[in-house]
Design an enzyme around this catalytic site. Structure first.
Site, short mmCIF file in Angstrom:
data_model
loop_
_atom_site.label_atom_id
_atom_site.label_comp_id
_atom_site.label_asym_id
_atom_site.label_seq_id
_atom_site.Cartn_x
_atom_site.Cartn_y
_atom_site.Cartn_z
N GLY A 134 0.81 -1.22 0.00
CA GLY A 134 0.00 0.00 0.00
C GLY A 134 0.84 1.27 0.00
O GLY A 134 0.63 2.17 -0.81
N ALA A 135 1.80 1.33 0.91
CA ALA A 135 2.58 2.56 1.04
C ALA A 135 3.77 2.29 1.95
O ALA A 135 3.85 1.23 2.59
CB ALA A 135 1.72 3.66 1.64
N MET A 136 4.69 3.27 2.02
CA MET A 136 5.90 3.08 2.82
C MET A 136 6.30 4.38 3.50
O MET A 136 6.35 5.43 2.89
CB MET A 136 7.02 2.56 1.89
CG MET A 136 8.35 2.37 2.59
SD MET A 136 8.25 1.09 3.88
CE MET A 136 9.48 1.70 5.02
N GLU B 195 4.17 -1.96 13.62
CA GLU B 195 2.97 -2.14 12.80
C GLU B 195 1.70 -2.30 13.65
O GLU B 195 0.68 -1.70 13.36
CB GLU B 195 3.14 -3.31 11.82
CG GLU B 195 4.24 -3.08 10.78
CD GLU B 195 4.09 -1.79 9.98
OE1 GLU B 195 3.01 -1.17 10.04
OE2 GLU B 195 5.06 -1.39 9.31
N HIS C 57 3.69 6.56 11.62
CA HIS C 57 4.96 5.85 11.72
C HIS C 57 6.13 6.79 12.03
O HIS C 57 7.17 6.34 12.50
CB HIS C 57 5.28 5.13 10.40
CG HIS C 57 4.79 3.71 10.33
ND1 HIS C 57 4.92 2.81 11.36
CD2 HIS C 57 4.20 3.02 9.31
CE1 HIS C 57 4.43 1.64 11.00
NE2 HIS C 57 3.97 1.74 9.76
N HIS D 139 -1.75 6.35 8.66
CA HIS D 139 -0.89 5.27 9.15
C HIS D 139 0.59 5.60 8.88
O HIS D 139 1.42 5.53 9.79
CB HIS D 139 -1.29 3.96 8.45
CG HIS D 139 -0.46 2.78 8.82
ND1 HIS D 139 -0.87 1.83 9.74
CD2 HIS D 139 0.76 2.37 8.39
CE1 HIS D 139 0.07 0.91 9.85
NE2 HIS D 139 1.07 1.21 9.05
N GLU D 140 0.89 5.97 7.64
CA GLU D 140 2.31 6.24 7.31
C GLU D 140 2.79 7.47 8.07
O GLU D 140 3.94 7.51 8.53
CB GLU D 140 2.50 6.42 5.81
CG GLU D 140 1.98 5.27 4.93
CD GLU D 140 2.42 3.88 5.35
OE1 GLU D 140 3.48 3.75 5.99
OE2 GLU D 140 1.68 2.91 5.07
N1 B3K Z 1 6.03 -0.58 6.49
C1 B3K Z 1 5.44 -0.77 5.20
C2 B3K Z 1 5.37 -2.19 4.77
C3 B3K Z 1 6.60 -2.68 4.12
C4 B3K Z 1 6.42 -4.07 3.57
C5 B3K Z 1 7.68 -4.61 3.06
N2 B3K Z 1 7.55 -5.89 2.43
C6 B3K Z 1 4.09 -0.16 5.12
C7 B3K Z 1 3.37 0.00 6.40
O1 B3K Z 1 3.03 -0.94 7.07
O2 B3K Z 1 3.17 1.10 6.79
ZN ZN Z 2 2.83 0.29 8.83
#
Ligand code: B3K
Ligand code: ZN
Length: 871
Positions: free
Chosen positions: A268-270, A327, A308, A304-305
């Site tokens: 979805g996103a990073m 997560e 983080h 969500h991102e």
């Molecule tokens: N942290 C990333 C997920 C990365 C997956 C790598 N295979 C997105 C997230 O959970 O916000």
């Molecule tokens: Zn995440």
């Protein structure tokens, strides 16, 4: 087996890194045929390391071409280091030194979409979990945190925008038409948070002033054609920034926050520091092209991102076994955010539906693992519903046990104590304990014990004493590698209602033993217990409710979630009975109780429309499958269809009235109330179409052609395509194609609607669509829209008796194993559940898994899932 088995990594083998990297300087020269990466690492021995003179072992990848390696300016010869597929080892290194490493890489041919790759002509990166090692040799582990400075050099015409983490500090031009930008990120970070983007991008700009008065520049980049679809993401970002200040006291820390939308993305996103990279599907939104569900997804993924930045980036994970540290906590944070800005009960119903359908299935399958796994072969396989969703439930339980104030104190202590560190889930729980004074020793088992606990509840009533005794028994079934299970500490939120539905008492019980009895005195009459309110623990709770008691809860429970759940319990129970009838060849009749309760919900004008659509939705096929010992896909599908048809006919006028009531004037808005209305309206349209009467087809066709938003248009399309009006469905598909062929995300819906059509012929259609000019097997969104939609959302056709669905999936896995192993391994899920099906199906599924296992050069991703499924 035709390949070497990948190594298993164990949590118990964790060791601190032998070397630390104070500073990492990177220079990328991007070009069409190759990219050159110069990495300068300022290395020193870790004083806490186990050895006095450790060798330097860097992670790498077979695709890295090493051009030059030097230590403190001295070029190393081949004798000075050893290279394997995965590592580069320099045995003799000083205590402190500068390592310079020049590598050549090929983003232009990188189809795995890990490391640096190209998406539609732009360069971008995905480094979590272990993608950075495909860029340069590096200690690619989250507990090595370094300050990064990154210079990106590329042709100015093709790549006018050059981005990386942190703040831009220098720009310039070279004489050959190239330009460069240097970015400095002052916050130490692990390599998995590194990001780079280069392309010809349009930008939406805005700003946000933090609670302490700092102005942050916000920029969302996308391809020029999508510039009009970024407003919702920008508004969501600002809401999220404000919410985190209000609820957690967390402010943003850099001067600039960037999001880039890319079309080729595995997930979805990073959350890369200061430079999030998003799948277009999680950032672009406009009323005409985007459904309500997608609008809400954009809002929650953007949040969500962003969250983080604290839960993940400022405080990160020590090792990948701790993935749920960031997560689980961040999913809990984004779920609370969505609950606060939309409807709390609806959000909970949606999340619990996902958990009970898909996470419970994972917890009961061959890949079952604890929230903190203790081993893995390929970490990409552990970005699971268990780590994310069950992990969030575990944090939610801490919140319930401590209460909001002490939880907030725990979060404050956690962020303050561990800022700039790479830590463990245990550190998180410890901060919660220290701030609250509560003992969470037993609670920690939630992190280490896999499987979904069963809680059996039973009550006994002593009329003479006015006493109600509630007994709770817990047990957790064995999971692979864990035969013995211990009792867990779980909060059971409850209420007691009298026979008129008035609440007598409410609170939270703490279940810690295998069996425990709770006594309630001074009650005026036999109470009806409302248990596990708000789904206060991720368990399967059973209680032998009578139909009348469920009706009472459905009508009067003060807990919205349990009202919905009472309806679901009633429907599941009746449907399971109908499934038995169907299998025994008896005719299936809709029980009058269900019609009555559906009618009462439909006619009750006092109900929150946000809840009505959920209350009237029958449990899905996947959820029903979860309730069956052996899954009879056809029986489940037929019974659900028959029930829909009968409810449709029995309550036709009510459906029509509710449909009309829910139509709204005015421009589209994606607020919770309007979303609820559209959802109820489209639910009614579905029931009307289920009658098979032409009049309702006309209504659907009108809605399709007149809709001013994608939610209504898409609902009409998918309802008609999946209905008995086959020709009309084809006409609509053509019209939809002609209208939207230039919108990639909308066309994904067009693929998915056809792939999930339960009528015969779906597989042939999917095979034809895989040749469609708009389908691209290198694009994960397209694979999800066509292949995953067929295999995971079309159970009757995927489980065709002749095994054609299984063969089809296995062929795709084998193909994708080479080009994109991460996606291949995810698509596998439906085949891994083979033990749940009748013998004949089992044998066919198993033989496809065996066919995959026999493939030469199986990726660790696919190998791990297939071998564990067959074990
Ligand atoms: N942290 C990333 C997920 C990365 C997956 C790598 N295979 C997105 C997230 O959970 O916000
Ligand atoms: Zn995440």
């Amino acid at each position: 087996m035709s390949q070497q088995q990948p190594q298993t990594i164990y949590l118990k083998d964790y060791q601190v890194p032998s070397h630390l990297i104070a500073k990492t300087e990177l220079r990328f020269e991007l070009a069409e045929e190759e990219t050159l990466v110069r990495a300068t690492l300022h290395v020193r021995r870790n004083p806490e390391g186990a050895q006095a003179r450790p060798a330097l072992v860097l992670n790498g990848h077979p695709s890295l071409e090493l051009c030059r390696l030097s230590i403190d300016g001295q070029v190393l010869s081949e004798r000075d280091f050893q290279r394997t597929d995965e590592t580069l080892t320099i045995t003799q290194v000083p205590e402190e030194f500068t390592l310079e490493c020049l590598t050549r890489i090929h983003p232009e041919t990188n189809t795995a979409l890990e490391g640096l790759y190209k998406s539609d002509g732009m360069f971008c990166t995905q480094c979590e979990a272990e993608g950075f090692r495909r860029i340069t040799f590096y200690p690619d582990r989250p507990d090595v945190m370094s300050v990064f400075s990154t210079t990106v050099v590329a042709d100015k015409t093709r790549y006018p925008i050059l981005l990386s983490n942190g703040n831009p500090v220098e720009t310039g031009e070279e004489d050959d038409g190239r330009h460069f930008v240097t970015w400095d990120d002052p916050f130490p970070k692990p390599a998995y948070l590194f990001a780079l983007v280069a392309g010809d991008l349009a930008v939406l700009e805005d700003s946000y002033t933090t609670s302490s008065g700092r102005k942050v520049s916000l920029k969302i980049y996308a391809e020029r054609k999508d510039l009009d679809k970024l407003d919702h993401a920008m508004a969501s970002l600002k809401k999220a920034m404000h919410w985190d200040e209000q609820v957690y006291g967390r402010e943003y820390d850099l001067d600039i926050y960037m999001i880039v939308a890319v079309d080729f993305f595995n997930m979805g996103a990073m959350e890369n520091k200061g430079l999030n990279i998003f799948n277009t599907s999680c950032v672009l939104a406009s009323p005409k092209t985007t459904t309500d569900a997608a609008f809400q997804r954009v809002e929650s993924v953007v949040a969500h991102e962003y969250f983080h930045n604290w839960s993940g980036n400022r405080v990160t994970c020590r090792d990948w076994f701790q993935l749920s540290l960031k997560e689980g906590f961040t999913v809990f944070r984004d779920a609370e955010f969505s609950a606060d800005v939309n409807s709390r009960t609806v959000k909970r119903v949606e999340d619990v539906t996902l958990l009970r359908t898909a996470q419970f299935a994972e917890d009961g399958g061959p890949m079952a693992h604890p929230v903190r796994p203790d081993s893995y072969m390929e970490i990409s396989n552990f970005y699971t519903l268990t780590v994310y969703e069950k992990g969030a439930e575990v944090v939610r339980m801490i919140h319930s046990l401590l209460g909001p104030e002490q939880f907030r104190a725990g979060a404050d202590l956690y962020f303050q104590r561990h800022d700039g560190q790479a830590v463990t889930t245990d550190d998180f729980v410890k901060a919660m304990e220290d701030a609250s004074g509560r003992d969470l020793t037993q609670f920690r088992r939630w992190y280490s014990q896999a499987g979904t606990p069963n809680v059996e509840a039973s009550g006994s009533w002593d009329a003479e004493q006015g006493r109600y005794r509630l007994t709770l028994r817990q047990s957790t079934p064995a999971t692979p590698g864990q035969d013995e299970k211990l009792p867990l500490h779980m909060p059971i939120a409850y209420g007691l209602l009298d026979q008129q539905g008035r609440e007598l008492s409410a609170g939270v019980l703490e279940l810690t033993e295998s069996e425990q009895t709770f006594v309630f005195d001074n009650l005026p009459g036999h109470p009806v217990p409302s248990l596990l309110r708000g789904f206060s623990a991720p368990v399967k709770l059973s209680f032998d409710y009578s139909d009348e008691e469920l009706m009472l809860l459905l009508k009067s429970d003060t807990d919205g979630f349990n009202r919905w759940d009472a309806g679901q319990r009633m429907a599941v129970r009746l449907m399971l009975g109908m499934i038995d009838d169907y299998r025994a060849g008896r005719s299936i009749q809709v029980p009058s109780l269900l019609v009555e309760s559906w009618a009462s919900v439909l006619r009750d004008r006092s109900l929150d429309p946000a809840m009505v659509a959920h209350l009237l939705r029958l449990p899905g096929e996947a959820y029903l499958a979860e309730q069956c010992q052996t899954v009879d896909v056809e029986a489940i599908h037929e019974v659900r269809q028959a029930l829909r048809e009968q409810l449709a006919n029995a309550l036709k006028d009510d459906w029509l009235q509710a449909y009309k009531r829910s139509c709204q004037d005015g421009a589209y808005t994606p607020d919770a109330e309007s979303i609820a209305r559209r959802s109820l309206k489209n639910l009614c349209l579905g029931y009307l179409l289920a009658t098979g009467e032409d009049a309702w087809l006309a209504l659907a066709e009108e809605q399709f052609s007149r809709a001013d938003n994608m939610t209504d248009q898409h609902a009409a399309l998918s309802l008609v395509v999946h209905s008995s009006f086959r020709e009309a469905g084809e006409r609509m598909l053509d019209a939809f194609h002609n209208q939207w062929q230039h919108e990639a995300l909308v066309m994904n819906q067009w693929f998915a609607v056809q792939a999930s059509d339960p009528w015969p012929g779906a597989l042939e259609r999917v095979q034809r669509l895989a040749e469609h000019p708009l389908f691209d097997e290198r694009n994960p969104n397209k694979l999800r829209a066509l292949i995953a939609a067929f295999c995971a959302q079309n159970p009757v056709r995927f489980h065709a008796e002749d095994g054609s669905g299984y063969r089809f999936l296995a062929d795709w896995i084998i193909k994708l194993n080479t080009s994109n192993p991460q996606v291949a391994s995810r698509l596998l899920t439906p085949l891994t559940r083979w033990k749940r099906y009748p013998d004949a199906a089992q044998a066919k599924m198993k033989s496809e898994l065996e066919r995959i296992l026999a493939v030469d050069k199986l990726s660790p991703d696919v190998y791990e899932v297939v071998s564990k499924s067959l074990a």
